[in-house]
Design a protein around this motif. Structure first.
Motif, PDB file in Angstrom:
ATOM      1  N   GLU A 102       4.935   1.684   0.898  1.00 23.55           N
ATOM      2  CA  GLU A 102       5.854   2.205  -0.116  1.00 23.55           C
ATOM      3  C   GLU A 102       6.606   3.430   0.391  1.00 23.55           C
ATOM      4  O   GLU A 102       7.815   3.563   0.165  1.00 23.55           O
ATOM      5  N   ASN A 103       5.900   4.315   1.089  1.00 25.57           N
ATOM      6  CA  ASN A 103       6.546   5.513   1.641  1.00 25.57           C
ATOM      7  C   ASN A 103       7.584   5.154   2.696  1.00 25.57           C
ATOM      8  O   ASN A 103       8.662   5.758   2.743  1.00 25.57           O
ATOM      9  N   GLU A 104       7.270   4.193   3.551  1.00 25.85           N
ATOM     10  CA  GLU A 104       8.214   3.757   4.584  1.00 25.85           C
ATOM     11  C   GLU A 104       9.456   3.122   3.951  1.00 25.85           C
ATOM     12  O   GLU A 104      10.583   3.382   4.392  1.00 25.85           O
ATOM     13  N   GLU A 134      10.615   3.702   0.961  1.00 21.01           N
ATOM     14  CA  GLU A 134      11.369   4.780   0.320  1.00 21.01           C
ATOM     15  C   GLU A 134      12.168   5.580   1.350  1.00 21.01           C
ATOM     16  O   GLU A 134      13.313   5.972   1.099  1.00 21.01           O
ATOM     17  N   ASP A 191       0.851  -1.188   0.000  1.00 18.31           N
ATOM     18  CA  ASP A 191       0.000   0.000   0.000  1.00 18.31           C
ATOM     19  C   ASP A 191       0.890   1.243   0.000  1.00 18.31           C
ATOM     20  O   ASP A 191       2.111   1.157   0.132  1.00 18.31           O
ATOM     21  N   ASN A 192       0.261   2.392  -0.136  1.00 10.73           N
ATOM     22  CA  ASN A 192       1.032   3.645  -0.223  1.00 10.73           C
ATOM     23  C   ASN A 192       1.870   3.904   1.019  1.00 10.73           C
ATOM     24  O   ASN A 192       3.006   4.377   0.920  1.00 10.73           O
ATOM     25  N   GLU A 193       1.320   3.584   2.175  1.00 14.10           N
ATOM     26  CA  GLU A 193       2.059   3.812   3.425  1.00 14.10           C
ATOM     27  C   GLU A 193       3.327   2.955   3.470  1.00 14.10           C
ATOM     28  O   GLU A 193       4.406   3.440   3.808  1.00 14.10           O
TER      29      GLU A 193
END
Length: 123
Positions: A90-92, A94, A86-88
């Protein structure tokens, strides 16, 4: 100087195959199937690079990645997974990881990441 790599994945075949592919006279490899074992290992030994699966039986690979960075800020973490993120997540990844490699991965990808991470021809 010998580099240390830790592979953290709950699938023994993945760990063993990856370890066999990257182990060399310049790279020492250790394997763990659980996040808790990996944290214990990182707490007692410096690792230059860790390969971390997102799905582990005892904790999230995302949480493990963050704890590795707290314990050993200079250790580079490569996230590997076959699941959709999920986006969260993916952000973590990154924010905290060196890079991300989706499964199934190509051993040439792995070797390239290692060369780039170490900045030398280690494989």
């Amino acid at each position: 100087m010998k580099r240390r790599v830790l592979i953290i994945d709950d699938e023994p075949l993945i760990r063993q195959s990856l370890a066999r592919a990257i182990r060399s006279e310049k790279i020492e490899v250790k394997e763990c199937g659980l996040g808790a074992d990996a944290l214990e290992e990182i707490g007692s030994t410096h690792y230059d690079l860790c390969f971390v699966d997102v799905n582990l039986p005892d904790m999230s690979g995302i949480e493990l990645m963050k704890k590795i960075k707290e314990l050993s800020p200079l250790t580079r973490v490569v996230v590997i997974t076959a699941c959709l993120l999920d986006n969260e997540a993916e952000n973590e990844i990154e924010r905290y990881s060196y890079t991300f490699i989706p499964k199934p991965f190509d051993i040439f990808q792995i070797r390239k990441v290692i060369r780039l991470a170490f900045g030398e021809n280690t494989i």
